[in-house]
Design a protein around this motif. Sequence first.
Motif, short mmCIF file in Angstrom:
data_model
loop_
_atom_site.label_atom_id
_atom_site.label_comp_id
_atom_site.label_asym_id
_atom_site.label_seq_id
_atom_site.Cartn_x
_atom_site.Cartn_y
_atom_site.Cartn_z
N UNK A 192 7.40 51.16 -24.97
CA UNK A 192 6.47 50.16 -24.42
C UNK A 192 7.15 48.79 -24.28
N UNK A 193 7.96 48.42 -25.27
CA UNK A 193 8.67 47.15 -25.20
C UNK A 193 9.65 47.13 -24.02
N UNK A 194 10.36 48.25 -23.84
CA UNK A 194 11.29 48.36 -22.72
C UNK A 194 10.55 48.23 -21.39
N UNK A 195 9.41 48.89 -21.27
CA UNK A 195 8.64 48.83 -20.04
C UNK A 195 8.15 47.41 -19.76
N UNK A 196 7.61 46.77 -20.80
CA UNK A 196 7.10 45.40 -20.62
C UNK A 196 8.22 44.43 -20.24
N UNK A 197 9.33 44.50 -20.98
CA UNK A 197 10.46 43.61 -20.68
C UNK A 197 11.03 43.86 -19.29
N UNK A 198 11.08 45.13 -18.89
CA UNK A 198 11.57 45.45 -17.55
C UNK A 198 10.67 44.85 -16.49
N UNK A 199 9.37 44.97 -16.67
CA UNK A 199 8.42 44.41 -15.70
C UNK A 199 8.50 42.89 -15.65
N UNK A 200 8.58 42.27 -16.85
CA UNK A 200 8.55 40.81 -16.91
C UNK A 200 9.86 40.21 -16.41
N UNK A 201 10.99 40.68 -17.00
CA UNK A 201 12.28 40.06 -16.67
C UNK A 201 12.96 40.68 -15.44
N UNK A 202 12.63 41.93 -15.14
CA UNK A 202 13.30 42.59 -14.03
C UNK A 202 12.50 42.61 -12.74
N UNK A 203 11.19 42.34 -12.82
CA UNK A 203 10.35 42.38 -11.61
C UNK A 203 9.61 41.06 -11.43
N UNK A 204 8.76 40.71 -12.40
CA UNK A 204 7.90 39.53 -12.23
C UNK A 204 8.70 38.24 -12.13
N UNK A 205 9.65 38.04 -13.06
CA UNK A 205 10.41 36.79 -13.06
C UNK A 205 11.26 36.63 -11.79
N UNK A 206 12.04 37.65 -11.38
CA UNK A 206 12.80 37.48 -10.13
C UNK A 206 11.91 37.24 -8.91
N UNK A 207 10.77 37.93 -8.84
CA UNK A 207 9.87 37.71 -7.71
C UNK A 207 9.30 36.30 -7.73
N UNK A 208 8.97 35.81 -8.92
CA UNK A 208 8.42 34.45 -9.03
C UNK A 208 9.45 33.41 -8.62
N UNK A 209 10.68 33.54 -9.14
CA UNK A 209 11.74 32.59 -8.81
C UNK A 209 12.07 32.63 -7.32
N UNK A 210 12.15 33.85 -6.76
CA UNK A 210 12.44 33.99 -5.34
C UNK A 210 11.33 33.38 -4.50
N UNK A 211 10.08 33.64 -4.88
CA UNK A 211 8.96 33.09 -4.13
C UNK A 211 8.92 31.57 -4.16
N UNK A 212 9.14 30.99 -5.35
CA UNK A 212 9.16 29.53 -5.47
C UNK A 212 10.30 28.94 -4.65
N UNK A 213 11.49 29.56 -4.73
CA UNK A 213 12.64 29.05 -3.99
C UNK A 213 12.40 29.12 -2.49
N UNK A 214 11.83 30.23 -2.01
CA UNK A 214 11.56 30.37 -0.58
C UNK A 214 10.51 29.37 -0.11
N UNK A 215 9.54 29.07 -0.97
CA UNK A 215 8.48 28.13 -0.58
C UNK A 215 8.96 26.69 -0.66
N UNK A 216 9.73 26.35 -1.70
CA UNK A 216 10.11 24.95 -1.91
C UNK A 216 11.45 24.59 -1.28
N UNK A 217 12.42 25.53 -1.32
CA UNK A 217 13.76 25.23 -0.80
C UNK A 217 14.26 26.37 0.08
#
Length: 222
Positions: A17-42
Motif C-alpha cells: 500500500x505504501x509503494x502504491x501511494x508513493x508511486x501515485x503521489x511522487x510518480x503521477x500526481x506530483x509530475x502532473x502538477x508541476x508540468x501543469x503549473x509550468x505549462x500554465x505559468x511559463x
Amino acid sequence: MNNTAVNTARLLGAGARALLVLTLVTGVCYPLAVTGIAQAAFPHRANGSEITDGDGRVVGSELIGQRYDLPPQAGRATPAPDQRWFQPRPSHGLGTNTVNRQYDLLVSGATNRSGDNAELMTWVRDAKSAVVRDNSTAAYRVRASDVPADAVTSSGSGLDPHISPEYARLQVHRVAERNKLDAAQVERLVTDHTEGRVLGFMGEPRVNVLKLNIALRELTRR
C-alpha cells in the motif's frame, strides 16, 4: 496460520500500500502538477525556450548554443565556419545528434585545462590569430589587442548561447562584407540584440548569437 505468518502478511500488505501511494503521489500526481503549473505559468520556458525564425519554424533554443559551419570538406579535420554568420564561442566538444539533424549539439563539458596549461595556451594563441585573420577585411583591420577572451575560450559547459557585445562588434565588418550589407546596419543589429545585466547588476551584457543571426537573415532578405 501462525502469528509469524500473519505478521509477515500484514507487513507485506502495508508495504504494497505504501509503494502504491508513493508511486501515485511522487510518480503521477506530483509530475502532473508541476508540468501543469509550468505549462500554465511559463509555457515558453517549459517547452524548451524555443526560438522561431521569420517563417515560424523552430530553429533552436535560446538556452543552447549552436555552430554556423560550412559543410565539412574531404581531408579537413574540423568544418570551417561559415563567415556569413556571427560565430559563437569556441567549443572543443562537438557531437552529432542522430535525431535532430538541424544542427550539431554541443557536448556538455569544455576543455577543463588550467590557466598555465601549455596546450590551452597554444589553443588560445591559434584561436586569436584565426579571429584576427577571419574578421579583418580590406577596409577594417582587427588588432590582436581587440580580441576579447570569449572569442578564444570555450565556456565551462560548452553550451553557452551568448557572446560578449565586444566579440559581436568585432565580427560586424566581416559579416557586413560577406552579406553585402552596410556595416552600420549590422552594428545596429548588434546594439538591438545586446542584453543588459539581469536586474541591472547580475552577470554581464551579452548577445544571443542565434537571435542575432535570425535578425541578420531577415535583414539579408530585404
